[in-house]
Design a protein around this motif. Structure first.
Motif, PDB file in Angstrom:
ATOM      1  N   LEU A 287     -16.583  -5.489  -0.475  1.00  0.00           N
ATOM      2  CA  LEU A 287     -15.649  -6.452   0.121  1.00  0.00           C
ATOM      3  C   LEU A 287     -14.219  -5.922   0.056  1.00  0.00           C
ATOM      4  O   LEU A 287     -13.459  -6.066   1.018  1.00  0.00           O
ATOM      5  N   ARG A 288     -13.865  -5.296  -1.054  1.00  0.00           N
ATOM      6  CA  ARG A 288     -12.522  -4.735  -1.195  1.00  0.00           C
ATOM      7  C   ARG A 288     -12.273  -3.661  -0.134  1.00  0.00           C
ATOM      8  O   ARG A 288     -11.212  -3.616   0.488  1.00  0.00           O
ATOM      9  N   GLU A 289     -13.266  -2.798   0.089  1.00  0.00           N
ATOM     10  CA  GLU A 289     -13.138  -1.745   1.109  1.00  0.00           C
ATOM     11  C   GLU A 289     -12.984  -2.358   2.499  1.00  0.00           C
ATOM     12  O   GLU A 289     -12.200  -1.882   3.319  1.00  0.00           O
ATOM     13  N   GLN A 290     -13.727  -3.435   2.763  1.00  0.00           N
ATOM     14  CA  GLN A 290     -13.644  -4.105   4.057  1.00  0.00           C
ATOM     15  C   GLN A 290     -12.250  -4.696   4.271  1.00  0.00           C
ATOM     16  O   GLN A 290     -11.670  -4.566   5.359  1.00  0.00           O
ATOM     17  N   ILE A 291     -11.710  -5.315   3.238  1.00  0.00           N
ATOM     18  CA  ILE A 291     -10.380  -5.916   3.335  1.00  0.00           C
ATOM     19  C   ILE A 291      -9.311  -4.840   3.516  1.00  0.00           C
ATOM     20  O   ILE A 291      -8.381  -4.991   4.316  1.00  0.00           O
TER      21      ILE A 291
ATOM     22  N   LEU B 174      -9.744  -1.963   4.929  1.00  0.00           N
ATOM     23  CA  LEU B 174      -9.869  -1.477   6.305  1.00  0.00           C
ATOM     24  C   LEU B 174      -9.206  -2.447   7.281  1.00  0.00           C
ATOM     25  O   LEU B 174      -8.474  -2.022   8.184  1.00  0.00           O
ATOM     26  N   GLU B 175      -9.453  -3.749   7.086  1.00  0.00           N
ATOM     27  CA  GLU B 175      -8.836  -4.758   7.951  1.00  0.00           C
ATOM     28  C   GLU B 175      -7.320  -4.701   7.858  1.00  0.00           C
ATOM     29  O   GLU B 175      -6.615  -4.776   8.871  1.00  0.00           O
ATOM     30  N   ASN B 176      -6.798  -4.553   6.640  1.00  0.00           N
ATOM     31  CA  ASN B 176      -5.350  -4.473   6.450  1.00  0.00           C
ATOM     32  C   ASN B 176      -4.773  -3.220   7.099  1.00  0.00           C
ATOM     33  O   ASN B 176      -3.675  -3.246   7.663  1.00  0.00           O
ATOM     34  N   SER B 177      -5.538  -2.118   7.017  1.00  0.00           N
ATOM     35  CA  SER B 177      -5.097  -0.861   7.627  1.00  0.00           C
ATOM     36  C   SER B 177      -5.024  -0.992   9.144  1.00  0.00           C
ATOM     37  O   SER B 177      -4.078  -0.518   9.781  1.00  0.00           O
ATOM     38  N   ILE B 178      -6.031  -1.655   9.720  1.00  0.00           N
ATOM     39  CA  ILE B 178      -6.051  -1.868  11.173  1.00  0.00           C
ATOM     40  C   ILE B 178      -4.880  -2.746  11.600  1.00  0.00           C
ATOM     41  O   ILE B 178      -4.196  -2.470  12.594  1.00  0.00           O
ATOM     42  N   LEU B 179      -4.634  -3.817  10.833  1.00  0.00           N
ATOM     43  CA  LEU B 179      -3.510  -4.710  11.143  1.00  0.00           C
ATOM     44  C   LEU B 179      -2.181  -3.976  11.063  1.00  0.00           C
ATOM     45  O   LEU B 179      -1.301  -4.161  11.901  1.00  0.00           O
TER      46      LEU B 179
END
Length: 246
Positions: free
Chosen positions: A217-221, A223-228
């Protein structure tokens, strides 16, 4: 009083996945996993169901214990049985930790009722509290409910979910009407016990599979933050180019 004990098989535990508290990932062996169903109206009225489980290393099983009141007169009895359970877990089985999900409310209820009924016992003076909601928020920096956390951990409950308000109404009727429990369908009683059992058992499963799912979940978050962040940079570059063109 309904007294129910159950022994459940568990999957093999990978210690690398287990939640580490105080740099120790073996504390699940020294812990009990705890949840109450209760009735509160302005102030606590009763514990309806007391549920706890612990890991038996010799049997390699979860040992689940539940108490459920059938009438108002058993309101104090369940408190005395809870006190005895905690003492046995501490003195006989050397348990040192109590694991909950947002358990402060349950502690407030049972400690209030202990005090009102002359039971001189304080859970948090005898066990160190590990709150999985708090542990989640430390890492993920977001709030979460137990049912949402179960989904993150791929835990599927058996039977239907029961709203806390419906449980409160049930135990209000049990406290008010001494004959109400005898009129309750057996299926309803079993649903309540199953719901509480899954609450405490799922705490154990979340605890011992913590890193497997929280790291994902941490990796997913991240990644989402990086995309944003990339999208924000792109928008800034477009705005700058537009200004330069003008």
């Amino acid at each position: 009083m309904i007294i129910k004990e159950n022994q459940l098989d568990i999957d093999e535990i990978n210690t690398e996945d287990v939640l580490a508290v105080e740099d120790n990932n073996m504390q699940y062996k020294d812990a009990i996993f705890f949840d109450l169903e209760h009735y509160v109206y302005k102030k606590p009225k009763c514990v309806g169901v007391f549920g706890c489980c612990y890991y038996d290393e010799v049997k390699d099983k979860l040992i689940v214990t539940q108490y459920m009141i059938e009438n108002r007169e058993e309101g104090k009895d369940i408190l005395l049985m809870a006190e005895n359970y905690f003492k046995v877990m501490q003195e006989k089985y050397n348990k040192k930790y109590i694991v909950t999900f947002s358990g402060n409310n349950d502690f407030s209820v049972i400690n209030y009722l202990f005090n009102q009924n002359g039971v001189k016992y304080n859970i948090l003076e005898n066990f160190k509290h590990i709150d999985l909601q708090r542990e989640y928020e430390k890492v993920i920096k977001r709030g979460v409910g137990l049912k949402a956390l179960e989904k993150i951990f791929d835990i599927e409950r058996e039977g239907e979910l029961i709203a806390g308000s419906n449980l409160a109404k049930t135990f209000h009727k049990v406290m008010k009407d001494s004959e109400y429990f005898s009129r309750m369908p057996k299926e309803k009683v079993e649903k309540i016990l199953q719901y509480n059992e899954q609450d405490v058992v799922n705490l154990f499963h979340i605890y011992v599979k913590w890193n497997k799912y929280i790291n994902k979940l941490r990796e997913q978050i991240e990644l989402e933050n990086s995309i944003l962040e990339s999208e924000k940079l792109s928008e800034t570059e477009i705005d700058n180019n537009s200004e330069a063109t003008i």
